[in-house]
Design a protein around this motif. Structure first.
Motif, PDB file in Angstrom:
ATOM      1  N   LEU A   1      -0.260   4.421 -62.517  1.00  0.00           N
ATOM      2  CA  LEU A   1      -0.698   3.226 -63.256  1.00  0.00           C
ATOM      3  C   LEU A   1      -2.208   3.194 -63.350  1.00  0.00           C
ATOM      4  O   LEU A   1      -2.774   2.887 -64.401  1.00  0.00           O
ATOM      5  CB  LEU A   1      -0.228   1.963 -62.525  1.00  0.00           C
ATOM      6  N   ARG A   2      -2.875   3.521 -62.220  1.00  0.00           N
ATOM      7  CA  ARG A   2      -4.339   3.502 -62.217  1.00  0.00           C
ATOM      8  C   ARG A   2      -4.880   4.459 -63.286  1.00  0.00           C
ATOM      9  O   ARG A   2      -5.786   4.123 -64.034  1.00  0.00           O
ATOM     10  CB  ARG A   2      -4.872   3.912 -60.837  1.00  0.00           C
ATOM     11  N   ALA A   3      -4.270   5.654 -63.359  1.00  0.00           N
ATOM     12  CA  ALA A   3      -4.738   6.650 -64.325  1.00  0.00           C
ATOM     13  C   ALA A   3      -4.622   6.103 -65.741  1.00  0.00           C
ATOM     14  O   ALA A   3      -5.539   6.237 -66.561  1.00  0.00           O
ATOM     15  CB  ALA A   3      -3.934   7.936 -64.180  1.00  0.00           C
ATOM     16  N   TRP A   4      -3.510   5.467 -66.043  1.00  0.00           N
ATOM     17  CA  TRP A   4      -3.305   4.962 -67.416  1.00  0.00           C
ATOM     18  C   TRP A   4      -4.214   3.776 -67.698  1.00  0.00           C
ATOM     19  O   TRP A   4      -4.810   3.681 -68.775  1.00  0.00           O
ATOM     20  CB  TRP A   4      -1.837   4.567 -67.604  1.00  0.00           C
ATOM     21  N   LEU A   5      -4.358   2.885 -66.712  1.00  0.00           N
ATOM     22  CA  LEU A   5      -5.172   1.681 -66.931  1.00  0.00           C
ATOM     23  C   LEU A   5      -6.650   2.019 -67.039  1.00  0.00           C
ATOM     24  O   LEU A   5      -7.402   1.346 -67.738  1.00  0.00           O
ATOM     25  CB  LEU A   5      -4.962   0.695 -65.772  1.00  0.00           C
ATOM     26  N   SER A   6      -7.073   3.078 -66.324  1.00  0.00           N
ATOM     27  CA  SER A   6      -8.514   3.398 -66.291  1.00  0.00           C
ATOM     28  C   SER A   6      -8.977   4.141 -67.522  1.00  0.00           C
ATOM     29  O   SER A   6     -10.167   4.230 -67.791  1.00  0.00           O
ATOM     30  CB  SER A   6      -8.861   4.295 -65.098  1.00  0.00           C
ATOM     31  N   ARG A   7      -8.037   4.767 -68.234  1.00  0.00           N
ATOM     32  CA  ARG A   7      -8.443   5.634 -69.335  1.00  0.00           C
ATOM     33  C   ARG A   7      -8.897   4.833 -70.549  1.00  0.00           C
ATOM     34  O   ARG A   7      -8.258   3.860 -70.942  1.00  0.00           O
ATOM     35  CB  ARG A   7      -7.272   6.545 -69.706  1.00  0.00           C
TER      36      ARG A   7
END
Ligand code: 1PR
Length: 603
Positions: free
Chosen positions: A214-220
């Motif tokens: 989730l972090r990867a998707w939200l941060s991009r």
């Protein structure tokens, strides 16, 4: 701004909690126009495909959603939020999907070329990266938060579903980002193309691995370039099942919760369901505030519910179950402390939470009727992923048999084959299962052995439930059947465990939590004969419970018996964890050393 699409079907609180935990802000989509305002959108579909699609259409979300996806802005779908992207689903052929991804969702088979398996798939499985960008090695998958394909240890993600997109090279080669194997079935566990990313599993329930994703998707910022994507393996290799699937055995920590004599909510633990201290309070304690009047034995207090649950999450528990063990005394919705407890637990714990106790049709003291579904709604809103039904399930199965008789299907018939006319659609199991999906409905069994005297015959109706003691065991020479009880073992009923198991599966339950009053708190190990009896009687997953005393007891219950190819998927324990006689990590280390597949991730 990130928007979350909640169409009112289920528990989206856990996703909201994980987004908060990661430090991101979001708004809820309240109106179809909000969808176009979003810069990023997550559709955490919960429940059944048909009700999700109907709800999207009835609320006017379906077209704006398609337009949003076509606009190229980032979209993430979860579980049914991924399935809705397809053209349709066998779960409800009357409802077309959004048609973004080609193909139709089908149902898992309970029997495949590798043998029998439980449906739904419920538990932790791997996700093999199958697609990457030709210019970036495994970089693409890594950008999506997955470990690279050649990583030493696999990450595990939490799946709970009966329907899946079987991998079809002619349709999914462009789309499949990862695939997963359950039994011999290889299915698409995440899709990605351009701005669209969706997972069949629940990242918000997948511990650290899921939060990373989730972090990867939200941060991009923006989306990855769609060009130059390629499959890492040939489509034939992707579709070919490996010798074994990646589903792990689940370790469930259980907290029996009730008020003690001072009125505080505590975790307690008894033996054969007696949760009070063995000794009466000492004379010199009698004056202390904690000593109850009249020399009554005190309720054992093993700790605070949320503190203990958090400890088990951090130690690597795969699921946590709270049972409100005195719920039969009042209406669950009056039990605000249980709801607050669950809310607090769900804000800190990112593995599945089950709550049981008092999920039944009831009437408030002011006379307001409260259907079981309404009680369950409150628990799902508070952060539960599954509800567990005890006494009410026994009554529902008794009535199911009664109606079956009226419909010309006698006691002998297997309830799994009862006609639809035997169902009312009104029981708690049916209404909750319809609204949230079978996987959200657990039935908790409280059986007790009924021993037969020499020469005594088992009652005809309970013939399938007759068991004989294993040679060499303390039960050698004994015969018994398993009677169901209600109200935490306080009242016997004339239903046996096999009847209950088949009956609840027919009504739509998705899992059995199989306690044993005889083994509860005994540290003698699980009742393997009971566990096997139920495992063989139903297709839904079974959680073995009661009696765990050592790590070895877990490997015993997970080892298939002679002549069998599989065993239960999950085992639950309470006392040994509360009393720190054995930690969850020790259980998992032991299981790993015995070659079992285990999610080995303390947080
Ligand atoms: O009937 O829908 O209100 O649900 C009540 C729930 O409360 C049921 O799930 C029932 O099992 C549970 N319950 C009621 N009374 C008790 C009690 O102990 N007096 N607890 C009780 C049941 C059994 C397990 C326990 C395992 C593992 N406890 O939850 O955690 O036996 O224990 P162990 O590892 O220490 O052996 P409703």
């Amino acid at each position: 701004m990130l928007y979350l699409l909640d169409y009112g079907a289920g528990n989206v609180r856990s996703l909201a909690n994980s987004i908060n935990k990661l430090g991101f802000e979001f708004k809820w989509v309240q109106h179809p126009d909000d969808i176009q305002k979003a810069d990023k959108l997550i559709f955490p579909g919960v429940g059944a495909f048909g009700s999700a699609m109907t709800s999207l259409r009835n609320n006017g979300f379906a077209e704006p959603l398609k337009q949003y996806i076509a606009s190229g802005k980032p979209y993430m779908g979860i579980c049914v939020g991924m399935q809705c992207l397809f053209e349709g689903s066998a779960e409800d052929p009357s409802q077309p999907g959004l048609g973004v991804v080609p193909g139709v969702i089908g149902k898992f088979s309970a029997n495949d070329s590798m043998g029998r398996k439980s449906v739904p798939q419920m538990g932790w499985n791997t996700a093999e990266v199958v697609k990457t960008r030709s210019d970036g090695g495994d970089e693409d998958a890594v950008k999506y938060g997955f470990p690279p394909r050649d990583a030493k240890d696999s990450s595990h993600y939490y799946f709970v579903h009966s329907f899946r997109a079987g991998f079809d090279a002619s349709k999914h080669s462009d789309w499949a980002l990862t695939t997963t194997q359950y039994g011999s079935e290889v299915f698409v566990s995440s899709v990605q193309k351009g701005n669209v990313f969706a997972t069949q599993f629940h990242p918000e329930k997948s511990g650290r691995a899921g939060l990373e994703l989730l972090r990867a998707w939200l941060s991009r910022d923006g989306t990855l370039a769609p060009a130059k994507e390629r499959l890492l393996l040939s489509p034939e290799d992707i579709a070919r099942p490996a010798a074994q699937d990646g589903l792990t055995k689940r370790i469930v920590a259980c907290l029996d919760v009730r008020s003690n004599d001072d009125g505080d909510l505590v975790v307690t633990k008894g033996e054969s369901y007696d949760v009070r201290e063995k000794e009466e309070p000492q004379q010199d304690n009698a004056a202390s505030s904690s000593a109850p009047q009249g020399g009554k034995r005190q309720v054992r207090n093993l700790g605070k519910p949320v503190d203990l649950a958090l400890r088990y999450y951090l130690e690597g528990a795969d699921e946590i179950t709270f049972l409100n063990i005195t719920s039969f005394r009042s209406c669950a919705l009056q039990d605000q402390p249980m709801l607050s407890l669950l809310e607090l637990a769900a804000s800190k714990i990112f593995v599945p939470l089950t709550i049981g106790g008092g999920i039944k049709d009831s009437v408030d003291p002011d006379g307001t009727p409260r259907p079981a579904k309404e009680v369950a709604d409150a628990y799902f809103r508070a952060g539960a992923d599954k509800v567990s039904i005890g006494s009410e399930a026994v009554y529902a199965v008794e009535e199911l048999y009664q109606r079956a008789k009226e419909n010309g299907q006698g006691d002998e018939a297997n309830p799994l084959n009862f006609k639809d006319a035997c169902l009312t659609g009104k029981t708690g199991i049916e209404t909750i299962s319809k609204g949230y999906g079978a996987q959200a409905v657990v039935v908790s069994f409280d059986p007790r052995r009924v021993y037969l005297q020499d020469g005594e015959e088992v009652p005809e109706a309970h013939r399938t439930c007759l068991v004989e003691g294993v040679k060499g065991s303390e039960d050698e020479g004994k015969r018994w059947w398993y009677r169901c009880t209600v109200k935490g073992g306080r009242e016997d009923r004339d239903v046996d465990v096999v009847q209950l198991a088949r009956g609840v599966q027919r009504l739509g339950a998705g899992e059995v939590l199989l306690n044993s009053i005889d083994r509860d708190g005994s540290n003698k190990g699980f009742d393997r004969q009971l566990v096997e009896l139920i495992r063989r009687s139903v297709d839904i997953p079974v959680i073995a419970s009661s009696g765990a005393g050592t790590a070895q007891h877990f490997s015993d219950v997970f080892t298939p018996l002679e002549g069998e190819t599989s065993s239960v998927e999950a085992a639950l324990a309470a006392g040994i964890f509360h009393r720190k006689e054995c930690t969850i990590q020790e259980v998992k280390d032991h299981l790993l050393s015995k070659g079992f597949k285990i999610r080995s991730e303390a947080v």
